[in-house]
Design a protein around this motif. Structure first.
Motif, short mmCIF file in Angstrom:
data_model
loop_
_atom_site.label_atom_id
_atom_site.label_comp_id
_atom_site.label_asym_id
_atom_site.label_seq_id
_atom_site.Cartn_x
_atom_site.Cartn_y
_atom_site.Cartn_z
N LYS A 1 -36.65 -29.63 -13.95
CA LYS A 1 -36.64 -30.98 -13.36
C LYS A 1 -36.65 -30.89 -11.84
O LYS A 1 -35.91 -30.10 -11.27
CB LYS A 1 -35.36 -31.67 -13.83
N PHE A 2 -37.46 -31.69 -11.20
CA PHE A 2 -37.54 -31.80 -9.73
C PHE A 2 -37.94 -30.49 -9.05
O PHE A 2 -37.70 -30.29 -7.88
CB PHE A 2 -36.23 -32.29 -9.11
N HIS A 3 -38.53 -29.57 -9.83
CA HIS A 3 -38.92 -28.32 -9.19
C HIS A 3 -40.35 -28.39 -8.67
O HIS A 3 -41.27 -28.76 -9.38
CB HIS A 3 -38.80 -27.14 -10.15
N GLN A 4 -40.51 -28.03 -7.41
CA GLN A 4 -41.83 -27.93 -6.83
C GLN A 4 -41.92 -26.60 -6.11
O GLN A 4 -40.98 -26.17 -5.46
CB GLN A 4 -42.06 -29.06 -5.83
N VAL A 5 -43.08 -25.96 -6.26
CA VAL A 5 -43.23 -24.66 -5.61
C VAL A 5 -43.10 -24.84 -4.10
O VAL A 5 -42.38 -24.12 -3.43
CB VAL A 5 -44.59 -24.03 -5.98
#
Ligand code: ADP
Length: 535
Positions: free
Chosen positions: A482-486
């Motif tokens: 959840k809410f992970h962006q590279v």
């Protein structure tokens, strides 16, 4: 050494007395079993020399009754030559040894009695150790078996009281302030109100308030003549004569104190004190374990509450945001179409931007709403016959001519595809999301959407492959979080909130499918979904 000679025959008795006359052994005589039992009850004898045939008892019965009705003393059986067999049996049944009358001298008799006493003592010790082990085992089982502090403590107190036949007992534990030790459990009080009359002890100022001072928290403290001494008002009211107080400790820290008391005067043997000290330590472990459990449970409840509050907040906020946003997009759309009058190209452009960003925002809000639902496990899955070919055609049409990048969108699926029993809306969401990501993270090259029927496994496979920026090996395991962006920097190139793949993965799981990804930095990524034909 004091020995009770139980012998009705005058001559035999005389012979024994003579045999022992040169030794330090003191002898008293009983002629009947009944008088022997009375004499033994005085507790002054170290051993018994027992003739098995008496006026009021015969053979093995004599030994049996002596062992059952008398105190535990070492017994050496006196046997006639012709009754040696019975004597051997007597040893099997608990006598320490036997001697043949007329065949012993003083030294032999003394040695036999000495060994008997030693052996008996060793046996008693062993019995005592066994009993202690059994008590400690029971307590361990109690601690392991339950997490409820009250019931564990009550049971341990019961065991501790039984271990030394105490009449009453209480346990003081630290209160919430962590400063005062208050009676929390008690047993055996004639007036239960009395248990509450014991005053709380302060952990830090114990020396001032208790006659035992700080020693109370370090080792067991004994008082053997309560009624004669000063203080202990409550225990005096309960008729207590002697008591012991034992610290309840865990990891060197005092968590409480337990007190065991007796209404008849008694002494405390060192082994007994040791056992109670061990019980105190076990109790400490139980208290610590139960407290930890209670703390963790309370925290879990708090967290659940906080989580629920957060979910409710998000749901309400998302709804509240959607409404005005839809109004903004609606008016921008109408204005752009010239419904409120003619507009120039620059205005058109600006309105297009408003519309585009409104759409992005709506997408994000929808994402948050979906994710919240997933977390609350409130996502419902519908099962319907979905004609795969039709669904893909429909999706394909939404991308026709809408790309503002130089990208080649390739659709690779056979004209004959099976129907799948699944949730069509969710499947559409999954595929569109993967395709949108592929478009978003690819600046040039192509995106291939492949669909095939895996007849062997009865599954369908979807692949979305791009020639975009790719994902590094280290990042790959985290992209579904959840809410992970590279790239989560403020200056990042690509929009989004990092919920898309989280939702996609959860949806696929709910549809009984699997999602996998392979990617190479700078070369592109391939997301593969497999779904069962039957949900
Ligand atoms: P976002 O809203 O940021 O797109 P997603 O959950 O869809 O959130 O994706 C999480 C992250 O995974 C993205 O920020 C991106 O870094 C990476 N990612 C997803 N799809 C691709 C792709 N096709 N190519 C490269 N990176 C991708």
């Amino acid at each position: 050494m004091r020995v009770l000679l139980v012998e009705d025959n005058e001559d035999d008795a005389l012979l024994i007395r003579e045999t022992l006359s040169e030794t330090t052994i003191e002898i008293e005589r009983a002629e009947r079993l009944s008088t022997a039992l009375e004499q033994l009850a005085t507790g002054k004898f170290d051993a018994v020399l027992l003739d098995l045939s008496l006026p009021d008892a015969h053979g093995l019965e004599t030994l049996g009754r002596m062992r059952r009705d008398g105190p535990s003393v070492p017994i050496v059986v006196l046997s006639g030559l012709n009754s040696e067999e019975v004597a051997v049996k007597a040893v099997e049944e608990g006598a320490q040894d036997y001697l043949i009358k007329g065949q012993t001298d003083g030294a032999l008799l003394t040695r036999a009695l000495r060994y008997a006493i030693q052996r008996h003592r060793a046996e008693e010790n062993l019995k005592e150790r066994n009993r202690e082990l059994l008590i400690l085992k029971k307590i361990s089982e109690t601690i392991l078996g339950s997490l409820d502090l009250r019931s564990v403590i009550e049971r341990i107190l019961e065991e501790a009281m039984q271990s030394g036949s105490f009449d009453l007992g209480n346990i003081r534990l630290l209160d919430r302030s962590g400063e005062m030790l208050e009676v929390t459990t008690s047993r055996g009080y004639r007036d239960p109100e009395n248990a509450l009359r014991h005053r709380a002890l302060s952990r830090t100022t114990a020396s001032a308030k208790s006659s035992f001072g700080d020693r109370l928290f370090k080792e067991p403290c004994v008082k053997e003549q309560v009624q004669q001494g000063s203080g202990n008002r409550t225990l005096k009211m309960e008729g207590v004569e002697s008591f012991i107080m034992v610290p309840v400790r865990a990891g060197g820290e005092v968590l409480g104190i337990f007190q065991l008391a007796s209404r008849t005067p008694r002494k405390f043997r060192p082994e007994e004190v040791n056992l109670l000290e061990t019980i105190g330590n076990q109790m400490g472990v139980a208290v610590q374990k139960a407290q930890l459990y209670e703390e963790t449970r309370d925290q879990a409840i708090e967290l659940k509450k906080a989580n629920k509050g957060k979910d409710e907040f998000l749901t309400v906020m998302s709804h509240e945001l959607r409404t005005p946003l839809n109004v903004i997009a609606g008016y921008a759309e109408m204005t752009k179409r010239g419904i409120f009058g003619e507009i120039n190209a620059e205005q058109q452009n600006a309105l297009g931007k408003i519309l585009g960003h409104s759409k992005d925002l709506l997408g994000m809000i929808d994402g948050i709403l979906q994710a919240t639902k997933i977390e609350a496990e409130a996502v419902k899955v519908a099962k319907e016959e979905v004609a795969l070919g039709e669904l893909l055609n429909e999706i394909k049409s939404t991308y026709a001519g809408s790309l503002d990048k130089d990208l080649n969108l390739r659709w690779d699926y056979p004209s004959e595809l099976p129907s799948v029993a699944t949730d069509g809306e969710k499947l559409k969401h999954i595929l569109q999301n993967l395709i949108n990501n592929a478009i978003k993270f690819t600046d040039q090259g192509s995106i291939t959407i492949y669909v095939g029927h895996l007849t062997d496994s009865g599954k369908v496979a979807f692949k979305v492959a791009d020639t975009g920026i790719g994902i590094s090996e280290e990042e790959l395991p985290f992209i579904f979080e959840k809410f992970h962006q590279v790239d989560s920097s403020a200056t990042r190139t690509y929009g989004g909130v990092g919920l898309g793949l989280f939702i996609v993965k959860k949806f696929i799981e709910r549809l009984g499918g699997e999602l996998s990804v392979s990617s190479e930095l700078g070369k592109g990524s391939t997301f593969t979904v497999t779904l069962p034909i039957e949900l």
